[in-house]
Design a protein around this motif. Structure first.
Motif, PDB file in Angstrom:
ATOM      1  N   LEU A 169       3.418  19.050  -6.055  1.00  0.00           N
ATOM      2  CA  LEU A 169       4.568  18.640  -5.252  1.00  0.00           C
ATOM      3  C   LEU A 169       4.458  17.162  -4.869  1.00  0.00           C
ATOM      4  CD1 LEU A 169       7.198  19.378  -3.878  1.00  0.00           C
ATOM      5  CD2 LEU A 169       5.878  20.289  -1.954  1.00  0.00           C
ATOM      6  N   LEU A 170       3.264  16.714  -4.534  1.00  0.00           N
ATOM      7  CA  LEU A 170       3.075  15.303  -4.205  1.00  0.00           C
ATOM      8  C   LEU A 170       3.383  14.416  -5.411  1.00  0.00           C
ATOM      9  CD1 LEU A 170       1.997  13.225  -2.025  1.00  0.00           C
ATOM     10  CD2 LEU A 170       0.046  13.121  -3.547  1.00  0.00           C
ATOM     11  N   ILE A 171       2.936  14.817  -6.587  1.00  0.00           N
ATOM     12  CA  ILE A 171       3.226  14.041  -7.796  1.00  0.00           C
ATOM     13  C   ILE A 171       4.729  13.920  -7.991  1.00  0.00           C
ATOM     14  CG2 ILE A 171       3.100  14.083 -10.327  1.00  0.00           C
ATOM     15  CD1 ILE A 171       0.221  15.222  -9.995  1.00  0.00           C
ATOM     16  N   ALA A 172       5.446  15.017  -7.851  1.00  0.00           N
ATOM     17  CA  ALA A 172       6.909  14.983  -7.998  1.00  0.00           C
ATOM     18  C   ALA A 172       7.543  14.065  -6.951  1.00  0.00           C
ATOM     19  CB  ALA A 172       7.475  16.399  -7.898  1.00  0.00           C
ATOM     20  N   THR A 173       7.066  14.139  -5.718  1.00  0.00           N
ATOM     21  CA  THR A 173       7.582  13.295  -4.639  1.00  0.00           C
ATOM     22  C   THR A 173       7.320  11.823  -4.932  1.00  0.00           C
ATOM     23  OG1 THR A 173       7.217  15.074  -3.039  1.00  0.00           O
ATOM     24  CG2 THR A 173       7.454  12.841  -2.148  1.00  0.00           C
ATOM     25  N   LEU A 174       6.104  11.507  -5.365  1.00  0.00           N
ATOM     26  CA  LEU A 174       5.746  10.119  -5.661  1.00  0.00           C
ATOM     27  C   LEU A 174       6.561   9.575  -6.832  1.00  0.00           C
ATOM     28  CD1 LEU A 174       3.991   7.647  -5.108  1.00  0.00           C
ATOM     29  CD2 LEU A 174       2.240   8.678  -6.571  1.00  0.00           C
ATOM     30  N   LEU A 175       6.723  10.364  -7.879  1.00  0.00           N
ATOM     31  CA  LEU A 175       7.510   9.912  -9.026  1.00  0.00           C
ATOM     32  C   LEU A 175       8.958   9.644  -8.637  1.00  0.00           C
ATOM     33  CD1 LEU A 175       6.098  12.177 -11.868  1.00  0.00           C
ATOM     34  CD2 LEU A 175       5.774   9.704 -11.598  1.00  0.00           C
ATOM     35  N   GLU A 176       9.521  10.493  -7.805  1.00  0.00           N
ATOM     36  CA  GLU A 176      10.900  10.288  -7.344  1.00  0.00           C
ATOM     37  C   GLU A 176      10.989   9.032  -6.483  1.00  0.00           C
ATOM     38  OE1 GLU A 176      15.033  10.970  -6.795  1.00  0.00           O
ATOM     39  OE2 GLU A 176      13.591  11.558  -8.323  1.00  0.00           O
ATOM     40  N   LEU A 177      10.011   8.825  -5.624  1.00  0.00           N
ATOM     41  CA  LEU A 177       9.988   7.621  -4.793  1.00  0.00           C
ATOM     42  C   LEU A 177       9.924   6.369  -5.663  1.00  0.00           C
ATOM     43  CD1 LEU A 177       9.720   6.257  -1.972  1.00  0.00           C
ATOM     44  CD2 LEU A 177       7.241   6.517  -2.256  1.00  0.00           C
ATOM     45  N   VAL A 203       0.841  -1.197   0.000  1.00  0.00           N
ATOM     46  CA  VAL A 203       0.000   0.000   0.000  1.00  0.00           C
ATOM     47  C   VAL A 203       0.875   1.245   0.000  1.00  0.00           C
ATOM     48  CG1 VAL A 203      -1.769   1.308   1.251  1.00  0.00           C
ATOM     49  CG2 VAL A 203      -1.825  -1.209   1.269  1.00  0.00           C
ATOM     50  N   VAL A 204       0.518   2.188  -0.870  1.00  0.00           N
ATOM     51  CA  VAL A 204       1.112   3.518  -0.849  1.00  0.00           C
ATOM     52  C   VAL A 204      -0.033   4.470  -0.512  1.00  0.00           C
ATOM     53  CG1 VAL A 204       2.318   5.310  -2.147  1.00  0.00           C
ATOM     54  CG2 VAL A 204       2.888   2.890  -2.527  1.00  0.00           C
ATOM     55  N   PHE A 205      -0.002   4.987   0.709  1.00  0.00           N
ATOM     56  CA  PHE A 205      -1.053   5.853   1.244  1.00  0.00           C
ATOM     57  C   PHE A 205      -0.601   7.303   1.101  1.00  0.00           C
ATOM     58  CE2 PHE A 205      -2.686   7.890   5.277  1.00  0.00           C
ATOM     59  CZ  PHE A 205      -3.964   8.116   4.803  1.00  0.00           C
ATOM     60  N   LEU A 206      -1.389   8.102   0.387  1.00  0.00           N
ATOM     61  CA  LEU A 206      -1.044   9.500   0.131  1.00  0.00           C
ATOM     62  C   LEU A 206      -1.726  10.412   1.134  1.00  0.00           C
ATOM     63  CD1 LEU A 206      -1.469   9.501  -3.752  1.00  0.00           C
ATOM     64  CD2 LEU A 206       0.587   8.998  -2.406  1.00  0.00           C
ATOM     65  N   ARG A 207      -0.921  11.289   1.750  1.00  0.00           N
ATOM     66  CA  ARG A 207      -1.442  12.291   2.697  1.00  0.00           C
ATOM     67  C   ARG A 207      -0.944  13.653   2.243  1.00  0.00           C
ATOM     68  NH1 ARG A 207      -0.927  10.997   8.852  1.00  0.00           N
ATOM     69  NH2 ARG A 207      -2.203  12.840   8.730  1.00  0.00           N
ATOM     70  N   TYR A 208      -1.855  14.499   1.806  1.00  0.00           N
ATOM     71  CA  TYR A 208      -1.454  15.814   1.307  1.00  0.00           C
ATOM     72  C   TYR A 208      -2.666  16.725   1.204  1.00  0.00           C
ATOM     73  CZ  TYR A 208      -3.425  14.371  -3.205  1.00  0.00           C
ATOM     74  OH  TYR A 208      -4.268  13.962  -4.195  1.00  0.00           O
ATOM     75  N   ASP A 209      -2.391  17.989   1.095  1.00  0.00           N
ATOM     76  CA  ASP A 209      -3.416  18.994   0.868  1.00  0.00           C
ATOM     77  C   ASP A 209      -3.565  19.158  -0.642  1.00  0.00           C
ATOM     78  OD1 ASP A 209      -4.225  21.968   0.352  1.00  0.00           O
ATOM     79  OD2 ASP A 209      -4.787  21.555   2.429  1.00  0.00           O
ATOM     80  N   PHE A 210      -4.771  19.313  -1.107  1.00  0.00           N
ATOM     81  CA  PHE A 210      -5.032  19.437  -2.543  1.00  0.00           C
ATOM     82  C   PHE A 210      -4.136  20.491  -3.201  1.00  0.00           C
ATOM     83  CE2 PHE A 210      -7.403  21.300  -6.125  1.00  0.00           C
ATOM     84  CZ  PHE A 210      -7.495  20.183  -6.930  1.00  0.00           C
TER      85      PHE A 210
END
Length: 115
Positions: A82-90, A70-77
């Protein structure tokens, strides 16, 4: 391969696909199925469940489901880009580490817990 839960936005799915990741979208193919049906789908072939649903943490930690990833995303809309960039790097740097784990991804912090 990634199995995007029904709550994952299309912009995130498109970003993953554009980066070359195979993404199966519950919203596109099986809207309305239960969490346990998502879990069953994630097993064959093995896929990362990408979700914003806290219930998957309950499945793993309270009910003892261990044979999922499971990859659980926690972020503000407002932080979607920034979340997309973080996830792609991960995914680029640590994708094998995500299988057999419950991973929480935020824009400031990533936590990988082996199952």
């Amino acid at each position: 391969m990634i199995l995007a839960d029904e709550n994952i936005g299309q912009s995130l799915i498109e970003a993953l696909r554009s980066a070359g990741y195979a993404v199966n979208s519950i919203y596109e193919t099986a809207r309305g199925i239960s969490d346990d049906a998502v879990i069953i789908r994630s097993r064959n072939p093995p896929q990362l469940i990408l979700t914003e649903d806290k219930d998957f943490g309950e499945w793993v930690f309270a009910h003892g489901i261990r044979d999922i990833s499971v990859v659980f995303l926690r972020y503000d809309f407002r932080d979607t880009d920034l979340l997309i960039a973080t996830l792609l790097e991960l995914l680029r740097t640590r994708q094998p580490d995500l299988f057999g784990a419950f991973t929480t991804v935020g824009v400031q912090k990533i936590r990988i817990r082996r199952l």
